[in-house]
Write an enzyme that holds these catalytic residues in place. Structure first.
Site, PDB file in Angstrom:
ATOM      1  N   LYS A 191      -4.916   6.732  -0.234  1.00 12.69           N
ATOM      2  CA  LYS A 191      -4.285   6.042   0.895  1.00 12.69           C
ATOM      3  C   LYS A 191      -4.585   6.767   2.209  1.00 12.69           C
ATOM      4  CE  LYS A 191      -0.721   4.115  -2.082  1.00 12.69           C
ATOM      5  NZ  LYS A 191       0.675   4.095  -2.564  1.00 12.69           N
TER       6      LYS A 191
ATOM      7  N   GLN B  60       5.978   7.534  -2.309  1.00 11.04           N
ATOM      8  CA  GLN B  60       5.199   7.277  -3.520  1.00 11.04           C
ATOM      9  C   GLN B  60       6.086   7.362  -4.760  1.00 11.04           C
ATOM     10  OE1 GLN B  60       2.057   6.246  -3.462  1.00 11.04           O
ATOM     11  NE2 GLN B  60       1.788   6.181  -5.668  1.00 11.04           N
TER      12      GLN B  60
ATOM     13  N   ASP C 216       5.359  -0.992   2.012  1.00  7.32           N
ATOM     14  CA  ASP C 216       5.172  -1.261   0.575  1.00  7.32           C
ATOM     15  C   ASP C 216       5.773  -2.614   0.178  1.00  7.32           C
ATOM     16  OD1 ASP C 216       3.778   0.553  -1.022  1.00  7.32           O
ATOM     17  OD2 ASP C 216       5.439   1.987  -1.057  1.00  7.32           O
TER      18      ASP C 216
HETATM   19  N1  GUN Z   1       3.257   3.935  -7.249  1.00  8.81           N
HETATM   20  C1  GUN Z   1       2.335   3.110  -7.796  1.00  8.81           C
HETATM   21  N2  GUN Z   1       2.003   2.140  -6.934  1.00  8.81           N
HETATM   22  C2  GUN Z   1       2.728   2.359  -5.821  1.00  8.81           C
HETATM   23  C3  GUN Z   1       2.809   1.682  -4.572  1.00  8.81           C
HETATM   24  O1  GUN Z   1       2.157   0.676  -4.299  1.00  8.81           O
HETATM   25  N3  GUN Z   1       3.661   2.239  -3.670  1.00  8.81           N
HETATM   26  C4  GUN Z   1       4.405   3.330  -3.940  1.00  8.81           C
HETATM   27  N4  GUN Z   1       5.240   3.773  -2.993  1.00  8.81           N
HETATM   28  N5  GUN Z   1       4.357   3.963  -5.088  1.00  8.81           N
HETATM   29  C5  GUN Z   1       3.511   3.480  -6.019  1.00  8.81           C
END
Ligand code: GUN
Length: 292
Positions: free
Chosen positions: A52, A96, A119
């Site tokens: 990311k 996350q 998100d």
């Molecule tokens: N863990 C796995 N996929 C995601 C996501 O898209 N966002 C977040 N915050 N955690 C994740």
């Protein structure tokens, strides 16, 4: 059979976002700024967050990584969330997941300001999405909509079968494809672990979205000729001949199903490629105040 090439789409979308950022900065605006909170040492989470942050750099976003050890307290996490909510320089942020067991994921998600919830995990965004209001959409459904749009796949009046009812994939995907919109206007069936005769439902699908989390769950005998297959699964399967000792496989038996499919996503290289671009698109929308 046509391949739905997530890798190519992601490249195109990133180039478009980079151009939009260039335009913003040329106009004297600041570049969009995404923050990511990473707690603990979960190897998969570290890879995702690194990806990311790197993607932010590729498109010219600012990014901030907030890293904390696994033994952080709930209060300390809520403090970080509160600071990010108030920090006017941050357009959007994510915490996350998964979090260490002693932390309350739900309380932390609820503490995020919905206006910065890029998100799309906050119930306010889920509720707005459900009612067709502007909202941050969760990354995977948003990426799938983008894929259907860019490949000009007709959804109106189609039978869509979604396997899986999670809050971040199956359920929002089902709601979005039933909405009065494009892509949408489909007749949607949600299948899950308690569905009776799942194969009979899958057989009716013009468009199949598989989000179960079990390698090769959908086999050729279950699908109709001409089906459009969206495979959300990313499953690690042991493979001693592979460099890492495992291979990634989707929820759909690609080799068996692809000859019957009109379109199909590969794994890897399919839907998974579009989750980060969805996050970038949400962050761009946050910076432009398009949703709120
Ligand atoms: N863990 C796995 N996929 C995601 C996501 O898209 N966002 C977040 N915050 N955690 C994740």
């Amino acid at each position: 059979m046509n391949l739905l090439d997530g890798k190519k789409l992601a490249k195109d979308i990133k180039a478009e976002i980079a151009e939009a950022v260039q335009q913003m900065t040329n106009d004297g605006q600041k570049a969009p700024h995404l923050a990511a909170v990473l707690i603990g040492e979960d190897p998969a989470s570290q890879v995702y967050v690194r990806n990311k942050v790197r993607s932010c750099e590729q498109v010219g976003f600012q990014s901030t990584l907030v890293r904390r050890p696994a033994d952080i307290t709930q209060e300390e996490v809520l403090q970080i969330v509160d600071e990010l909510n108030k920090n006017a320089d941050i357009d959007g942020f994510i915490v996350q997941l998964p979090l260490p067991d002693h932390l309350d994921e739900e309380a932390i998600t609820l503490a995020i300001d919905p206006r910065k919830d890029v998100d799309g995990f906050h119930p306010v965004n889920f509720g707005r999405m459900s009612q067709g209001m502007p909202a941050y959409l969760p990354a995977t459904p948003s990426g799938i909509l983008e894929m259907l749009r860019r490949y000009e796949i007709t959804t109106e009046g189609k039978e869509v079968v979604v396997i899986g009812r999670s809050n971040i994939v199956g359920m929002p995907m089902s709601i979005l494809l039933a909405q009065k919109a494009y892509p949408g206007n489909a007749t949607v069936t949600i299948c899950h672990s308690r569905t009776k005769d799942l194969a009979a439902h899958v057989k009716r699908a013009d468009i199949l979205v598989a989000a179960i989390g079990r390698a090769d769950f959908v086999t050729a005998d279950m699908v109709k000729e001409g089906v459009v297959v969206i495979d959300v699964g990313i499953n690690r399967v042991d493979d001693p001949t592979a460099k890492r000792g495992y291979r990634l496989k989707g929820d759909v038996d690609f080799d068996g199903v692809s000859p019957k499919a009109s379109y199909i996503t590969p794994v890897p290289g399919g839907v998974g490629q579009l989750t980060v671009t969805s996050l970038l698109m949400n962050t761009l929308k946050a910076a432009r105040k398009e949703i709120y």
